[in-house]
Design a protein around this motif. Structure first.
Motif: not given
Length: 201
Positions: A20-36
């Motif tokens: 419930q808190t991820a979008p504000g408390a964590a960073q959304q990963l994109e690109g290479a970091a997301r795929e990894k």
């Protein structure tokens, strides 16, 4: 309850939840970091094997005065052997050793398990996938694209150890906002299991 238990096990989850808190408390990963992150989670949670774990399952519904909490253990052998044993508060046991040819719901569920085994725990054919990262936790939110899945829940959230990708919790959010969280512990993968575990009592 058996169907929810099977979905939680085979997609192998009391608020507030990280989900419930991820979008504000964590960073959304994109690109290479997301795929990894996705690759690490898939490698750590291969479904084409055996699996044993202890669980705490918490069901939250606004209509209930308090959450329903059950504890127990589970075992699974890919593709079609399941043992789901609730130890508290009321002991119960569900065992499946192969698919019952006369049970259409079971056949449908096991087809989904086969797809999960082929595509992995995370796939972008059946879900919109969003990945978040905090220092100790990766969270993958899966929003169903298929109608049959979206009728069961609006979102599945997988919470894993950051770095290792090992699955620690699954959260199912239902159509009415109710949640079922399965917390996993003592997870053992890849060991040969005693066939008597899957014998019906």
């Amino acid at each position: 309850m058996k169907r929810i238990s099977l979905i939680l096990l085979l997609s192998l989850c009391c608020l507030p939840l990280f989900a419930q808190t991820a979008p504000g408390a964590a960073q959304q990963l994109e690109g290479a970091a997301r795929e990894k992150a996705i690759a690490t989670i898939l490698q750590a949670n291969d479904l084409q094997t055996t699996l044993q774990f202890r669980f705490v399952m918490t069901r939250h519904n606004a209509m209930l005065a308090e959450d329903l909490v059950s504890r127990g253990r589970a075992a699974y052998v890919y593709p079609d052997k399941v043992r789901w044993e609730v130890e508290q508060p009321r002991p119960s046991l569900f065992v499946m050793d192969g698919i019952n040819p006369g049970d259409r719901r079971q056949q449908s569920l096991m087809r989904n398990v086969a797809k999960l085994g082929e595509k992995g725990l995370i796939n972008e054919t059946d879900f919109i996938v969003t990945v978040y990262a905090s220092p100790r936790v990766w969270q993958v939110d899966l929003v169903p694209l298929r109608r049959d899945l979206s009728q069961l829940f609006t979102r599945i959230s997988l919470l894993t150890d950051a770095g290792t990708g090992a699955l620690r919790s699954i959260v199912l959010t239902g159509q009415e906002g109710d949640t079922t969280q399965l917390e996993l512990s003592s997870v053992v993968r890849g060991e040969k299991l005693d066939p008597t575990l899957f014998q019906k009592p």
